[in-house]
Design an enzyme around this catalytic site. Sequence first.
Site, mmCIF file in Angstrom:
data_model
loop_
_atom_site.group_PDB
_atom_site.id
_atom_site.type_symbol
_atom_site.label_atom_id
_atom_site.label_comp_id
_atom_site.label_asym_id
_atom_site.label_seq_id
_atom_site.Cartn_x
_atom_site.Cartn_y
_atom_site.Cartn_z
ATOM 1 N N THR A 1 17.515 7.467 153.397
ATOM 2 C CA THR A 1 16.974 6.841 154.592
ATOM 3 C C THR A 1 16.448 5.462 154.265
ATOM 4 O OG1 THR A 1 14.694 7.574 154.343
ATOM 5 C CG2 THR A 1 16.235 9.127 155.345
ATOM 6 N N SER B 1 13.534 4.462 154.844
ATOM 7 C CA SER B 1 12.119 4.497 154.490
ATOM 8 C C SER B 1 11.876 5.109 153.135
ATOM 9 C CB SER B 1 11.335 5.302 155.539
ATOM 10 O OG SER B 1 11.821 6.632 155.598
ATOM 11 N N CYS B 2 12.852 5.822 152.589
ATOM 12 C CA CYS B 2 12.634 6.488 151.306
ATOM 13 C C CYS B 2 13.907 6.439 150.490
ATOM 14 C CB CYS B 2 12.205 7.942 151.495
ATOM 15 S SG CYS B 2 12.097 8.870 149.954
ATOM 16 N N GLY B 3 13.936 5.604 149.479
ATOM 17 C CA GLY B 3 15.130 5.472 148.654
ATOM 18 C C GLY B 3 15.228 6.514 147.579
#
Length: 290
Positions: A112, A114-116
């Site tokens: 996503t 927002s969060c790798g």
Amino acid sequence: MGRVTERRRVVRIRDGVASVRPDTLVAEEPLEIRLNGKPLAITMRTPGDDFALAAGFLVSEGVVASAEDVRSIVYCAGATEDGRNTYNVVDVRLAPGVPVPESGLERNVYTTSSCGLCGKASLDAVRTATRFPDTAADPVRVTPEVLTELPDRLRAAQRVFDRTGALHAAGLFSAEGELLDLREDVGRHNAVDKIVGRALQDGRLPLAGAVLLVSGRASFELAQKAVMAGIPVLAAVSAPSSLAVDLAVESGLTLVGFLRGTSMNVYAGEHRLTAVGPVSPEGLAVVPAP
């Protein structure tokens, strides 16, 4: 490529009165990163600086460390049934002699904006050893006065944010507060990758003596990206995570959070701030306001 923003119909209600108008939104599209023709990762990003994003991602993963490690970066053609190129698939070819990472690096999952870190099996999987000199040895010093000026300088340079209000930004500054580079993206980790990737392409890694400022919070992954790029100071306008602080302490990274107005919290590496006052018995650095 003209796809950074898009226009959409919106019903706006103000003081009980409704009106229909077009609104400018930040674009978000998937980017598949391939390595030597094999799928490696998929991230949701704002189109633009895709080659830098892919290069920066590979720096963060410890695959490459200089422009000479990369033979080519190209868009893959024919990504749709009718043969049109969507410009959403990038293939990075390593230079001869550069080892291809083990298959365990492949995420093969949706990442996503927002969060790798989604898809990582464990904390150990992302504690990649940097190929640059120890961050702790970087002698750079920064004044609190300079740090407090950086958020306004970053905000003033965010051109797309002014039109959409929906982008994260990462800014690279000198110790004197000069803005060296700025990238925007729906994902804060993508914005940092674009900065690191551009530095790799320009032959500027490691980024010794630099300060990286990110909008939002400072996650473990952002701290890791700073360390992997040889950046000694990471500052964020919001809070860091506990793992980000742990990594900063272990690696010698200076980590600043809640950088707002004339105040800040220094979570690690307070020795790089030239006006840091006495350290309390609890080990918390006290930074006087400018």
